[in-house]
Every structure is written in structure tokens, then in C-alpha cells.
Design an enzyme around this catalytic site. Sequence first.
Site, PDB file in Angstrom:
ATOM      1  N   HIS A 262       0.796  -1.229   0.000  1.00 46.14           N
ATOM      2  CA  HIS A 262       0.000   0.000   0.000  1.00 46.14           C
ATOM      3  C   HIS A 262       0.829   1.281   0.000  1.00 46.14           C
ATOM      4  O   HIS A 262       0.292   2.365  -0.162  1.00 46.14           O
ATOM      5  CB  HIS A 262      -0.935   0.047   1.211  1.00 46.14           C
ATOM      6  CG  HIS A 262      -0.237   0.381   2.490  1.00 46.14           C
ATOM      7  ND1 HIS A 262       0.425  -0.545   3.242  1.00 46.14           N
ATOM      8  CD2 HIS A 262      -0.085   1.563   3.141  1.00 46.14           C
ATOM      9  CE1 HIS A 262       0.943   0.038   4.305  1.00 46.14           C
ATOM     10  NE2 HIS A 262       0.660   1.322   4.269  1.00 46.14           N
TER      11      HIS A 262
HETATM   12  C1  UD1 Z   1      -2.125   5.912   5.387  1.00 42.50           C
HETATM   13  C2  UD1 Z   1      -0.870   6.493   6.010  1.00 42.50           C
HETATM   14  C3  UD1 Z   1       0.239   5.456   5.972  1.00 42.50           C
HETATM   15  C4  UD1 Z   1      -0.221   4.149   6.587  1.00 42.50           C
HETATM   16  C5  UD1 Z   1      -1.520   3.686   5.975  1.00 42.50           C
HETATM   17  C6  UD1 Z   1      -2.008   2.480   6.716  1.00 42.50           C
HETATM   18  C7  UD1 Z   1      -0.585   8.914   5.673  1.00 42.50           C
HETATM   19  C8  UD1 Z   1       0.151   9.958   4.906  1.00 42.50           C
HETATM   20  N1  UD1 Z   1      -0.397   7.652   5.246  1.00 42.50           N
HETATM   21  O1  UD1 Z   1      -1.844   5.646   4.025  1.00 42.50           O
HETATM   22  O2  UD1 Z   1       1.351   5.930   6.709  1.00 42.50           O
HETATM   23  O3  UD1 Z   1       0.780   3.188   6.370  1.00 42.50           O
HETATM   24  O4  UD1 Z   1      -2.493   4.727   6.074  1.00 42.50           O
HETATM   25  O5  UD1 Z   1      -2.909   1.722   5.982  1.00 42.50           O
HETATM   26  O6  UD1 Z   1      -1.268   9.220   6.604  1.00 42.50           O
HETATM   27  N2  UD1 Z   1      -9.161   4.538   0.964  1.00 42.50           N
HETATM   28  C9  UD1 Z   1     -10.389   3.939   0.869  1.00 42.50           C
HETATM   29  N3  UD1 Z   1     -11.045   3.602   2.030  1.00 42.50           N
HETATM   30  C10 UD1 Z   1     -10.521   3.841   3.262  1.00 42.50           C
HETATM   31  C11 UD1 Z   1      -9.275   4.460   3.341  1.00 42.50           C
HETATM   32  C12 UD1 Z   1      -8.609   4.803   2.191  1.00 42.50           C
HETATM   33  O7  UD1 Z   1     -10.902   3.699  -0.225  1.00 42.50           O
HETATM   34  O8  UD1 Z   1     -11.180   3.488   4.273  1.00 42.50           O
HETATM   35  C13 UD1 Z   1      -8.447   4.879  -0.295  1.00 42.50           C
HETATM   36  C14 UD1 Z   1      -8.791   6.254  -0.828  1.00 42.50           C
HETATM   37  O9  UD1 Z   1      -8.788   6.180  -2.214  1.00 42.50           O
HETATM   38  C15 UD1 Z   1      -7.607   7.085  -0.343  1.00 42.50           C
HETATM   39  C16 UD1 Z   1      -6.474   6.090  -0.409  1.00 42.50           C
HETATM   40  O10 UD1 Z   1      -7.044   4.848  -0.039  1.00 42.50           O
HETATM   41  O11 UD1 Z   1      -7.389   8.208  -1.157  1.00 42.50           O
HETATM   42  C17 UD1 Z   1      -5.322   6.421   0.504  1.00 42.50           C
HETATM   43  O12 UD1 Z   1      -5.770   6.591   1.856  1.00 42.50           O
HETATM   44  P1  UD1 Z   1      -4.953   7.535   2.861  1.00 42.50           P
HETATM   45  O13 UD1 Z   1      -5.494   7.405   4.221  1.00 42.50           O
HETATM   46  O14 UD1 Z   1      -4.829   8.902   2.307  1.00 42.50           O
HETATM   47  O15 UD1 Z   1      -3.494   6.952   2.801  1.00 42.50           O
HETATM   48  P2  UD1 Z   1      -2.999   5.450   2.991  1.00 42.50           P
HETATM   49  O16 UD1 Z   1      -2.335   5.041   1.725  1.00 42.50           O
HETATM   50  O17 UD1 Z   1      -4.096   4.617   3.524  1.00 42.50           O
HETATM   51  N1  UDP Z   2      -3.631  -5.487   8.679  1.00 42.74           N
HETATM   52  C1  UDP Z   2      -4.893  -6.056   8.778  1.00 42.74           C
HETATM   53  N2  UDP Z   2      -5.541  -6.448   7.635  1.00 42.74           N
HETATM   54  C2  UDP Z   2      -4.974  -6.306   6.405  1.00 42.74           C
HETATM   55  C3  UDP Z   2      -3.689  -5.727   6.314  1.00 42.74           C
HETATM   56  C4  UDP Z   2      -3.048  -5.322   7.459  1.00 42.74           C
HETATM   57  O1  UDP Z   2      -5.423  -6.203   9.892  1.00 42.74           O
HETATM   58  O2  UDP Z   2      -5.620  -6.674   5.411  1.00 42.74           O
HETATM   59  C5  UDP Z   2      -2.940  -5.054   9.907  1.00 42.74           C
HETATM   60  C6  UDP Z   2      -1.581  -5.665  10.109  1.00 42.74           C
HETATM   61  O3  UDP Z   2      -1.690  -6.921  10.751  1.00 42.74           O
HETATM   62  C7  UDP Z   2      -0.899  -4.627  10.979  1.00 42.74           C
HETATM   63  C8  UDP Z   2      -1.484  -3.329  10.486  1.00 42.74           C
HETATM   64  O4  UDP Z   2      -2.678  -3.673   9.798  1.00 42.74           O
HETATM   65  O5  UDP Z   2      -1.245  -4.806  12.340  1.00 42.74           O
HETATM   66  C9  UDP Z   2      -0.538  -2.641   9.562  1.00 42.74           C
HETATM   67  O6  UDP Z   2      -1.177  -1.558   8.969  1.00 42.74           O
HETATM   68  P1  UDP Z   2      -0.806  -1.026   7.520  1.00 42.74           P
HETATM   69  O7  UDP Z   2      -0.006  -2.036   6.793  1.00 42.74           O
HETATM   70  O8  UDP Z   2      -2.075  -0.559   6.927  1.00 42.74           O
HETATM   71  O9  UDP Z   2       0.035   0.282   7.858  1.00 42.74           O
HETATM   72  P2  UDP Z   2       1.556   0.559   8.278  1.00 42.74           P
HETATM   73  O10 UDP Z   2       1.900  -0.337   9.419  1.00 42.74           O
HETATM   74  O11 UDP Z   2       2.416   0.322   7.080  1.00 42.74           O
HETATM   75  O12 UDP Z   2       1.557   1.995   8.635  1.00 42.74           O
END
Ligand code: UD1
Ligand code: UDP
Length: 359
Positions: A204
Site C-alpha cells: 500500500h
Molecule cells: C495511510 C498512512 C500510511 C499508513 C496507511 C495504513 C498517511 C500519509 N499515510 O496511508 O502511513 O501506512 O495509512 O494503511 O497518513 N481509501 C479507501 N477507504 C478507506 C481508506 C482509504 O478507499 O477506508 C483509499 C482512498 O482512495 C484514499 C487512499 O485509499 O485516497 C489512501 O488513503 P490515505 O489514508 O490517504 O493513505 P494510505 O495510503 O491509507
Molecule cells: N492489517 C490487517 N488487515 C490487512 C492488512 C493489514 O489487519 O488486510 C494489519 C496488520 O496486521 C498490521 C497493520 O494492519 O497490524 C498494519 O497496517 P498497515 O499495513 O495498513 O500500515 P503501516 O503499518 O504500514 O503503517
Amino acid sequence: MKKKIVTVVGARPQFIKVAPVSRVLRQQFDEVLVHTGQHYDYNMAGVFFEELNIPKPDYNLDVGSGSHGKQTGEMLEKIEQVLLKEKPDGVLVYGDTNSTLAAAIAASKLHIPIFHIEAGLRSFNKKMPEEVNRVLTDHVSSLLFAPTSVAVNQLASEGITDGVYAVGDVMYDAFLYNLNIAKEKITLKDFNVNEREYYLSTIHRAENTDNETRLKAIISALMEIKETVLLPLHPRTQKKLSNIGLLEKVKNAKNIKLLEPISYLEMIYLEKYSKGIITDSGGVQKEAYFAHVPCFTLRNETEWVETVNVHWNTLVNPTQEKLNEIVGNYQVVQYVEGIYGDGTASEKIVQYIDNYFNK
Ligand code: UD1
Ligand code: UDP
């Protein structure tokens, strides 16, 4: 009277981190839980509140997705309103998302002490939005809870020594607490795989999803893995793959089982019995180590350097290296215990917060 702490969370990994800490914090403090709404799909947010018994948020700011400035700005404005109303004694933030930074800015402008869990982590790559978020948050925090001594030393090198405590990693607390629960509720049959015969993968990170060449290379690399690859896909990645016309290819790939994001209990269960983990997630790299399973991280650098130093994590550049060969040639090494503490980080954090108010 109990001191009041406003806790701000918003993204998937923060729900997992808040669960163990909140459980201990609420024994001594009055906690007001704020969910920014950065993540909002049921399988990115609600499922974790239900499964991990996280208290219902007192505020849901419903901010949703957007560009960095828009998302962070809207959170900042709304968190400020909550802080003005609640007048807390401290604000607790986790990790490095936009929700973390917005809460840190809002609290610092109101002179409310900030307590940062997972302080001192660095990738030294300022193009990562998370790197900016963590550096700025650390520099306005009063208590900095570092998971490792590497993080403590990093903060010292930036001139931050007051209020810094090495406590271990709260994700280890969560993992230990939940693994047995997961074993009672989940089976590999639910996913139609056998123990140690599959890889688990999550992708992601912006640097992978927003770069078409890199994303294509990652998908090709996953398709070359001999074993089954379970791929619970973050919505961000799903959308990007769809935009570049690759989603169907992934769906049709013989060895890839594409899934919607799965729950935490499903995730740690699948981690535990996998042959290995292929990821760009921060949290999942650590969980691979907790689960005693080798990790292959599709990034050029990692904040979780300890996992690489003990040889349970290997960085792989998918545009330049052959993932399937690296995965296939990996030799398990002796496990080094305790690099992320002993599973009591939450208790230590709450004790230090208590000491802070009683000093
Ligand atoms: C965010 C965090 C990242 C973290 C990740 C965990 C920032 C800058 N990044 O990244 O550090 O590792 O969360 O998962 O804060 N979206 C959906 N549904 C949701 C959430 C997101 O469809 O419930 C889609 C949307 O298109 C959105 C995109 O995912 O634009 C990115 O979501 P966003 O929260 O901006 O950043 P992440 O890539 O999730
Ligand atoms: N995770 C989850 N379901 C998924 C993918 C990840 O529960 O489908 C959990 C994972 O076990 C970990 C956390 O989400 O505890 C990690 O979050 P993510 O990878 O979204 O973000 P990051 O740690 O890179 O910020």
C-alpha cells in the site's frame, strides 16, 4: 480528579496500536477517543473497533480521503475544536500518519503536552509523507515513547533527550494478546491454504502504488512466486491497479488469491502459519518477526532496521532484483528474542504518563 487525555487515531495501524494502550490507560485516566475518519471503510476501520473491543470513539471527525494538505488541514481544524472543548491535560498520538501530524500541530498551538507513541523512527527518506509526519511530531512532543534504543539514539542525535523513554513496541503487546484469540476463531481452511505452503502479501505504500513501473514490477514479481500468494489488498492499491488496467491480471493470476482487506485476527493468524511475508507495510514487517516468519520488504529502506539486522527481514527492490529467487534462497537463521521489548510497552507508557503529571 482523573487527568484527561485526548487520544487521536484515524488509520488502520493506529486502531491496532490504540487497543492495548487504551485498555491500560483507562484504568487511571479519563480518555476521550477521537477518530479522524482518515480510514472509513468497514474493513479498514470498523472491523478493528469490533474485533479488538476498542471503545467507541467520542468523536468521529469524518474527514475521509483527500490530498495531504486538504486532509491534514481539515483534521487540524476539527481536532482544534475538540481540544478547545475538552481542555485535556495531554494529547496521545501514534505513529506517523496525517492524523498524527494534525493532532500534534493542533495540540502544540494550544500548548497541550503531546505524548507520541512510536517516536524516533526514521527512514531518512523525506519523500515519504510518513517521514515528514514523524519528524515534525517528535519535535513538538513532551513525552516520546521509543520502541527501541536505535530510536532513542536517533532522537538524541536530533537534540531530543528530555522525556524520551524506550518502552518496546505496542504492536508486540497487541500481537501477544490476540494470537491465542485468533487461534480459537480462525482456521487456514477459511482461506483454503495449508500451513507453510503460502506467502502472505500486503502492498500500500505510496512509493510503490504511485509509481506505475514499480507497481507493475511488484505484480510481476508476485506472479513469479511458486507458492500461493494471499493478497489482501488495501483500497489505495486496488484503485491504482484498476486505473492502470492491471486489476484483472491480478484477479486471474494462477498463484495469487486476491482478498479484500482482512481483519487483524485473520491477519496475524495467516502471518503465523505462512511460509513468509512479502510487504511494504511498517507494522507487518514487525509482525513477521513476532510470528517467527521471514519477511521480504519491497522498499529501498526501512525504519525497522532491527528486523533486517537479525536477518528476519530482507529489503528487495522489485525493479532491480528477482523476488522469487531471493524468497526461494532465504535460509532461516537463529531467532533473536526481544528486539521490540517484552510485550508490556502499554503498561510502561501509562506509568510514564502518570509520572509526568506527578513530577
Ligand atoms: C495511510 C498512512 C500510511 C499508513 C496507511 C495504513 C498517511 C500519509 N499515510 O496511508 O502511513 O501506512 O495509512 O494503511 O497518513 N481509501 C479507501 N477507504 C478507506 C481508506 C482509504 O478507499 O477506508 C483509499 C482512498 O482512495 C484514499 C487512499 O485509499 O485516497 C489512501 O488513503 P490515505 O489514508 O490517504 O493513505 P494510505 O495510503 O491509507
Ligand atoms: N492489517 C490487517 N488487515 C490487512 C492488512 C493489514 O489487519 O488486510 C494489519 C496488520 O496486521 C498490521 C497493520 O494492519 O497490524 C498494519 O497496517 P498497515 O499495513 O495498513 O500500515 P503501516 O503499518 O504500514 O503503517
